[in-house]
Motif scaffolding. Structure first.
Motif, PDB file in Angstrom:
ATOM      1  N   ASP B  86       0.838  -1.200   0.000  1.00 58.83           N
ATOM      2  CA  ASP B  86       0.000   0.000   0.000  1.00 58.83           C
ATOM      3  C   ASP B  86       0.873   1.250   0.000  1.00 58.83           C
ATOM      4  OD1 ASP B  86      -2.471  -0.973  -0.290  1.00 58.83           O
ATOM      5  OD2 ASP B  86      -3.084  -0.812   1.825  1.00 58.83           O
ATOM      6  N   GLY B  87       1.938   1.219   0.811  1.00 55.65           N
ATOM      7  CA  GLY B  87       2.877   2.338   0.829  1.00 55.65           C
ATOM      8  C   GLY B  87       3.448   2.577  -0.557  1.00 55.65           C
ATOM      9  N   LEU B  88       3.781   1.477  -1.230  1.00 55.38           N
ATOM     10  CA  LEU B  88       4.332   1.585  -2.584  1.00 55.38           C
ATOM     11  C   LEU B  88       3.294   2.182  -3.535  1.00 55.38           C
ATOM     12  CD1 LEU B  88       6.742   0.927  -4.364  1.00 55.38           C
ATOM     13  CD2 LEU B  88       5.837  -1.366  -4.678  1.00 55.38           C
ATOM     14  N   ARG B  89       2.026   1.758  -3.381  1.00 51.84           N
ATOM     15  CA  ARG B  89       0.969   2.290  -4.248  1.00 51.84           C
ATOM     16  C   ARG B  89       0.752   3.774  -3.980  1.00 51.84           C
ATOM     17  NH1 ARG B  89      -1.828  -2.683  -2.544  1.00 51.84           N
ATOM     18  NH2 ARG B  89      -1.314  -4.247  -4.110  1.00 51.84           N
ATOM     19  N   ILE B  90       0.820   4.144  -2.697  1.00 51.12           N
ATOM     20  CA  ILE B  90       0.642   5.561  -2.352  1.00 51.12           C
ATOM     21  C   ILE B  90       1.731   6.397  -3.028  1.00 51.12           C
ATOM     22  CG2 ILE B  90       0.803   7.228  -0.463  1.00 51.12           C
ATOM     23  CD1 ILE B  90      -0.539   5.080   1.307  1.00 51.12           C
ATOM     24  N   VAL B  91       2.991   5.921  -2.915  1.00 54.81           N
ATOM     25  CA  VAL B  91       4.090   6.661  -3.543  1.00 54.81           C
ATOM     26  C   VAL B  91       3.899   6.708  -5.052  1.00 54.81           C
ATOM     27  CG1 VAL B  91       6.565   6.670  -3.967  1.00 54.81           C
ATOM     28  CG2 VAL B  91       5.709   6.159  -1.699  1.00 54.81           C
ATOM     29  N   GLY B  92       3.462   5.589  -5.623  1.00 51.68           N
ATOM     30  CA  GLY B  92       3.215   5.549  -7.064  1.00 51.68           C
ATOM     31  C   GLY B  92       2.180   6.579  -7.460  1.00 51.68           C
ATOM     32  N   ARG B  93       1.071   6.644  -6.708  1.00 53.85           N
ATOM     33  CA  ARG B  93       0.010   7.605  -6.983  1.00 53.85           C
ATOM     34  C   ARG B  93       0.570   9.027  -6.877  1.00 53.85           C
ATOM     35  NH1 ARG B  93      -5.470   6.136  -5.983  1.00 53.85           N
ATOM     36  NH2 ARG B  93      -4.730   4.016  -6.193  1.00 53.85           N
ATOM     37  N   CYS B  94       1.393   9.233  -5.838  1.00 54.18           N
ATOM     38  CA  CYS B  94       1.928  10.566  -5.569  1.00 54.18           C
ATOM     39  C   CYS B  94       2.869  11.019  -6.680  1.00 54.18           C
ATOM     40  CB  CYS B  94       2.622  10.532  -4.215  1.00 54.18           C
ATOM     41  SG  CYS B  94       3.775  11.839  -3.901  1.00 54.18           S
ATOM     42  N   LEU B  95       3.655  10.057  -7.230  1.00 55.91           N
ATOM     43  CA  LEU B  95       4.625  10.435  -8.263  1.00 55.91           C
ATOM     44  C   LEU B  95       4.067  10.225  -9.660  1.00 55.91           C
ATOM     45  CD1 LEU B  95       7.900   8.950  -6.768  1.00 55.91           C
ATOM     46  CD2 LEU B  95       7.088  11.292  -6.675  1.00 55.91           C
ATOM     47  N   ASP B  96       2.802   9.817  -9.719  1.00 52.40           N
ATOM     48  CA  ASP B  96       2.152   9.563 -10.990  1.00 52.40           C
ATOM     49  C   ASP B  96       2.947   8.549 -11.816  1.00 52.40           C
ATOM     50  OD1 ASP B  96       0.269   9.684 -12.902  1.00 52.40           O
ATOM     51  OD2 ASP B  96       1.166  11.412 -13.941  1.00 52.40           O
ATOM     52  N   CYS B  97       3.230   7.429 -11.186  1.00 55.42           N
ATOM     53  CA  CYS B  97       4.051   6.426 -11.841  1.00 55.42           C
ATOM     54  C   CYS B  97       3.373   5.090 -11.625  1.00 55.42           C
ATOM     55  CB  CYS B  97       5.438   6.434 -11.212  1.00 55.42           C
ATOM     56  SG  CYS B  97       6.413   4.984 -11.592  1.00 55.42           S
ATOM     57  N   ASP B  98       3.207   4.297 -12.675  1.00 56.82           N
ATOM     58  CA  ASP B  98       2.490   3.040 -12.463  1.00 56.82           C
ATOM     59  C   ASP B  98       3.390   1.820 -12.571  1.00 56.82           C
ATOM     60  OD1 ASP B  98       2.954   3.175 -15.073  1.00 56.82           O
ATOM     61  OD2 ASP B  98       0.856   3.078 -15.734  1.00 56.82           O
TER      62      ASP B  98
END
Ligand code: SF4
Ligand code: SF4
Lengths: 297, 351
Positions: B86-98
């Motif tokens: 989830d932490g990784l997904r949050i960072v992904g969302r934040c950096l707009d990176c999938d």
């Protein structure tokens, strides 16, 4: 890149070395003389006691380096050596060659070979191998044979199937022990095989097909005298050999070539002790070759 | 399962997934005081801001725990893999990176990842060697992309975050907690430890310890406290150190091919002959050499000493150069002034 080397300590390394020496020791006692055991016992005890006296404690015995030094001296000396000569050899090895130079890690000369060479020079008559079965060994017959050709000499019982009688099996056993050391990654394969190559190439070039000055084929020389013991157990001493690749190659080839030249051109039957000690002199120089290496990052 | 002591009420409001955006996440991470928990302690908000600035193509969760005998990250992943992701997904969302990757080195986590049904994230297993945990080397292993040591991974579109950091991010953003505890390998055993616990309280009898693994940790006093970056507490060298036998194994294992033995000798003997100063900074303190050394020499202690000595030497040299340049300037000015005076004296005055 060898990253996941098994965790080893100086003591566990020495235990591996002792295990690897066992087959050679057993064969040497079995085929040779029970007195070998006395010789080995005397030199090992001598080395351990000297270590205690020099360090004034029993603390350092556990690293096993004194025991291995004594063991190697015992394996080099012939079975007929009187016990006090063994003691002298091990005392010189541990007290002078090792501790006078600053203890483990600082010695320039291989302690075992320094002790052995010292008694070789001091008591030449007592340290000559002379066994009751075949008289002198093959290498001694070659060294003192006058003008007989190699074929005539090799008819004598001192010669075995492919090497020197008895010594071929001892060498084979030490070769096995050496391969074990490589398998458990206590030594690298580079150094011993360069020693063997040095012997082989020199023997091949000196081998003129059997005249009275020839010194036998590479195969004979690999399996005569102390070749395998020296290649796998003596020359590989980390303290007194270079640690960079190029240095190792030069050092090991040097040991092999020198030993072979001494066998052929001197009156000493086997030349490993002197070859190793001579090569030791060049180690500080060889250490400079590969250092400091440049970083790859 | 490791026991975690119960915590006070969350300090912040939890942020809803649907209203997750860069600025709220960054602000929360900054407020929660999250720093890189893998050991470097780099402020995470700053890292993410730089990732935003340069644009991020890959976010990597670094679960490659390669310090010898440290299993803090591994046991965290075993217990809380879903939160880490989830932490990784949050960072992904934040950096707009999938493109989200979890890199691990142990098979167990790898297998449990693939047995459970996880979307958005891919999992890679890398060799368990001491070098792979370093972010540049990890990027090289995973994507075959070389990042020069003078540049940051974020400049190349990579953001690498330790799994414990990601877990802390998840708790701060999703649940509103400030990180107050972490999994630490305490004397070969993993536990949740409250930060600011004096190390003396972790052991029965005070004895010298190292913060970090046995091989890579630094020696501390028993009253020092733990911090967010502490992943292990180890006993200080139980084995007796012996003399260096010049076996060269340390040189063989060093992932950076540094002349470790020469560096040790230069430190021990203060020899000027060995020119190894330039190598100290290249050492990234992985501890491989310490593990390999058959004489149990604390090589990293010596190398750290060397790093300090080398940088002091550089500073001194720079100061000397400045001083010499100044002297030169002063003497030039003096000589100019005096020659000007000469000229003035020589010139006949016109009355
Ligand atoms: S010198 Fe540094 S980089 Fe090399 S093995 Fe040792 S700790 Fe690792
Ligand atoms: S591994 Fe240890 S004993 Fe071997 S050369 Fe390096 S420092 Fe010396």
């Amino acid at each position: 890149m060898v990253i996941d080397r098994n965790r080893q300590t100086t003591s566990s390394v020495m235990v591996h070395v002792m295990v690897a020496l066992l087959p050679g020791l057993v064969v040497q006692v079995w085929l040779g003389d029970w007195r070998t055991l006395v010789v080995i016992g005397a030199s090992t005890i001598g080395a351990l006691l000297t270590e205690i006296v020099c360090t004034r404690s029993t603390r350092d015995l556990s690293d096993g380096s004194a025991a291995v030094t004594g063991l190697l001296i015992g394996l080099c000396l012939p079975a007929t050596t009187p016990w006090f000569v063994c003691l002298v050899a091990s005392i010189i090895a541990v007290a002078i060659a090792k501790h006078a130079f600053g203890g483990l890690g600082n010695n320039v000369f291989n302690p075992a070979m320094a002790g052995y060479a010292a008694v070789l020079l001091a008591y030449p008559a007592l340290v000559v191998e002379f066994d009751t079965v075949s008289g002198a060994t093959a290498l001694e017959q070659l060294a003192h044979r006058g003008s007989t050709t190699i074929d005539e000499v090799s008819d004598s019982p001192a010669f075995g199937v492919f090497g020197a009688a008895m010594h071929e099996w001892i060498n084979l056993a030490f070769l096995t022990g050496g391969l074990y050391l490589i398998a458990v990654r206590v030594i690298s394969s580079l150094l011993p095989f360069c020693v063997i190559a040095g012997i082989g190439v020199t023997a091949f070039m000196l081998d003129d097909g059997g005249s009275s000055t020839s010194h036998g084929s590479p195969l004979f020389n690999w399996f005569a005298g102390g070749t395998m013991l020296a290649a796998f157990f003596i020359a590989t001493d980390p303290v007194t050999s270079p640690s960079n690749r190029m240095g190792i190659v030069i050092y090991a080839l040097g040991v092999g070539v020198l030993a072979m030249l001494i066998r052929k051109y001197s009156s000493w039957p086997d030349g490993f002790a002197f070859a190793v000690l001579l090569a030791n002199c060049f180690v500080p120089l060889l250490e400079r070759i590969g250092r400091p290496r440049t970083s790859t990052a | 399962m490791l026991e975690r002591s119960s915590r006070a009420k969350p300090e912040f409001e939890s942020i809803d997934w649907s209203e997750l955006n860069s600025s709220t996440v960054l602000a929360r991470i900054k407020d929660a005081g999250i720093i890189g928990m893998g050991g470097a302690g780099y402020p995470t908000a700053a890292k993410l801001a730089s990732g935003l600035h340069y644009g991020t193509r890959h976010v990597i969760a670094n679960g490659v725990e390669c310090e010898p005998e440290v299993n803090a990250d591994r046991s965290l992943m075993r217990q809380h893999l879903e939160d880490v992701l989830d932490g990784l997904r949050i960072v992904g969302r934040c950096l707009d990176c999938d493109r989200l990757t979890l890199a691990v080195s142990d098979r167990l986590t790898y297998r449990s990842f693939h047995e459970s049904d996880i979307d958005e994230v891919s999992c890679e297993i890398v060799g368990d060697n001491p070098a792979n945990g370093e972010e540049r080397i990890l990027i090289k292993t995973l994507f075959d992309h070389t990042i020069p040591s003078s540049e940051y991974p974020s400049q190349h579109g990579f953001v690498v975050l330790n799994v414990a950091t990601l877990f802390a991010i998840c708790e701060a953003v999703r649940d509103g907690y400030r990180p107050t505890d972490r999994v630490v390998t305490v004397f070969d055993e993993e536990r949740w430890v409250d930060l600011a616990t004096p190390i003396g309280n972790l052991q029965d009898a005070p004895a010298p310890v190292r913060l970090g693994s046995k091989a890579t940790g630094t020696k501390v006093l028993a009253d020092s406290a733990l911090s967010l970056t502490t992943n292990a507490v180890a006993r200080d060298h139980p084995e007796r150190t012996r003399a260096c036998i010049h076996c060269g194994w340390c040189d063989d294992v060093c992932p950076r091919s540094l002349p470790v033995e020469s560096m040790l000798r230069a430190q021990q003997t203060h020899s000027r002959e060995l020119d190894v100063d330039t190598h100290y900074d290249a050492c990234f303190e992985c501890g491989a050499c310490v593990v390999a050394c058959p004489s149990s020499i604390p090589l990293l202690d010596w190398i750290r000493q060397g790093k300090v000595a080398a940088s002091t030497k550089r500073l001194k040299q720079r100061a000397n150069e400045r001083f010499e340049r100044r002297n030169e300037r002063v003497s030039r000015r003096l000589s100019e002034e005096s020659s000007a005076r000469e000229v003035r004296i020589q010139t006949p005055r016109e009355w």
